[in-house]
Design a protein around this motif. Structure first.
Motif: not given
Lengths: 213, 213, 213, 213
Positions: C114, C173-174, C176-177, C180, C182-184, C186, C190, D117, D128, D173
């Motif tokens: 970031r 990317m995963h 980073l997801w 965070k 709570s934002f993602f 999908s 998991r 970011q 969000q 990405m």
DNA sequence: GATGAATGAGCCTTCATTCAT
DNA sequence: GATGAATGAAGGCTCATTCAT
């Protein structure tokens, strides 16, 4: 008691006056503290504006200093360089000296002189400016009258440039001494006029034609 | 193993020399930067000691400045106040002027002069000291010779104090101009000796007895 | 109650640790506030030193930031670039991915990512450094194993560079997801391990040899 | 005399356009400088309005930033979520990917991504919003087509959400890498189209049904 | 005595925000 | 509505001074 005036000015000062207000305040504070010790807060307060306002008109402290010096020098210069020529070169010379003396004895000159001396390293261009506008300008002025006096045989034949420097040097230094009279007992008990007369008298004696022998 | 000696200076400076080293370094740094801009770090580095050491000998920066100025002034004063009196007062006066001129043209004088001017407000006692030790001392010296010259009729009858001030003022100011020659074209092409001769000649002309006429 | 520890540490922290303390504190504060909003006061406080101390070790805020980023990246890199080669290229690849994934899932990676993204304009050299040390380094590592897998026919014939980028891109990317979650939605339900397994499975499917048809 | 018109712009912009002008200018300046470093002065200048005018439409800098991000995201979203379904799920998927890729490769996406970011801590609601409008929206879109492909046996049976994430992750990405090509040698010599084709090819290989073997 | 790491008060400068016009 | 001069809080950085070693 007119306290009311101390509460709120009825009309805000015109914005066009801001630079002038700030420069005036800067002169006073720099005069008292020198460049480094002067605080922009104080200048702002004395100018009646906020600190940020200064930066609306001057990019930084140094530039404010520069501008203040340049401005003050220019504002002081009132030497009629083409002084009216009367029949007597001596009279003209004395008259010019009187004008220059009153400039040197103004309250601003010694302050400026000190500030420029102090910041010689950091602001050589100011010293240059002072040398040109104050000294060289005076030099041209006096040199002219002395030259004329020589030609008219009112003065002896001598290098007019030398005489001019003697004249300028002693006037400037006497002015500085006079502005700190308490330190210099030899001028302490003399008034400005007396000192001026003494200088004039001495110079004229030095210029007077050689004895016919 | 004597590896350490290969890095360390061969001889440690004697501790008794410390104050002198520091004062010398202080003179150089203050000369270059002025009081406010001078950093104790630089003075320490130039003196070859650590910053803390300065505080072993001087209570603070201001006092170091004071001490440095006082010290340097005193170290410079070499004017024999009771100069040998020869038959000619004129010769004696010129000789004294030559000595004073070489003092004024030393590299330390203009520096000290500038520092004192700059700090006039904050250290009036230094200005006092300078006025006494440099100007008043010179005043007494020259006044004496001029007085003698008047008595011997080598000079015209005039207030010896006035003549002395004219002499001192023009010498001091010429010295300052000479130390910034590039700013003052009228002394730029003249050597120190030439300038001195011009001053002397002018002064002596002003002192010469009135024409018998 | 061990209040005593809150009064005075018995031993001052070793001076040699200062840079490390400051860099650690800087990481935390920059992570929370970003470069511009971070205050040196806060960094100092968190490092347990005074503001001035920071300037003993870093010339300014920007340089501290730079140093912190460089340092943190270097400290994180532990990818064995010459990973032990077992009989199975697939196993080697998965093992490497596991290592890289745990690096990406460390608490420092998303923060650094970031910060670097945010300061791309002002510190392109940091982005360069990140690209080289994190991405390019990973690229070389994975490319090697994929190449080997192709040669051993464990993987289908494809441009190993393309496969490597797909692998890296989806992992980064995963990560980073996941940081965070709570934002993602999908990835929200998991675990890191599950996500890793899904990525691995997908990648291996994409690499598997074409059907014999 | 119509002198005034020769200085003023010919047509004054309609006041109703003000917010749009300001938001556009804000996007540019925030893009170049980041939130903290962007100056309202610059935004005002670029929008062709005065600083005060911004405050007529936005309560403060932060809200302007928020509004700008929200606005720009919304303006960019053009993904037909119910894309026309042709006979082939594969074709539909590729078509959707192409549209999404061109969105990701627009000049605004990487800028927004970076801004979001950078301000993750201070504006979580923007993250969000981005997660919902950009990622989740894309997720739904692709998930649908993949699901359909699985049902039609064009793709192997796998968790469509996993496949979608792999697809999205690698596209996003790669887009970021492509926007800083000089830092990422592995995409440096490839055109956007080439990169897109590689991604598509890789993804389709991962989706293809298992060999009958 | 000597060191130099550490401190923290102080000041210049920036810039978001206000408000009289 | 629109302006832009004015404000003043905030923060980076410097450097004289201290003090543990």
């Amino acid at each position: 008691m007119v306290d009311s005036t101390s509460i709120e000015p009825r009309w805000r000062r015109m914005p066009e006056e801001r630079p002038r207000q700030i420069l005036d305040a800067a002169f006073e504070v720099f005069a008292e503290q020198g460049l480094a010790a002067a605080r922009l807060d104080d200048i702002a307060k004395r100018a009646g504006v906020s600190k940020g306002t200064i930066y609306l008109y001057f990019p930084n402290k140094e530039e404010l200093f520069r501008e203040m010096v340049r401005n003050t020098i220019l504002a002081q210069i009132e030497i009629g360089e083409q002084a009216p020529e009367t029949a007597s070169a001596t009279d003209d010379l004395v008259e010019c000296m009187r004008g220059y003396w009153s400039f040197l004895r103004s309250s601003t000159f010694p302050v400026l002189y000190r500030l420029i001396q102090a910041e010689l390293r950091n602001f050589p261009e100011l010293a240059q400016f002072y040398a040109e506008e104050v000294i060289a300008r005076g030099h041209r002025l006096f040199c002219h009258h002395i030259q004329r006096g020589i030609e008219k045989a009112e003065f002896r034949a001598l290098d007019p440039s030398v005489a001019t420097r003697m004249l300028l040097g002693s006037m400037v230094m006497h002015s500085l001494w006079c502005s700190k009279r308490s330190f210099f007992p030899s001028v302490a008990e003399r008034s400005d006029e007396q000192v001026f007369d003494e200088i004039t008298d001495f110079i004229l004696h030095a210029l007077r034609p050689a004895p016919v022998a």
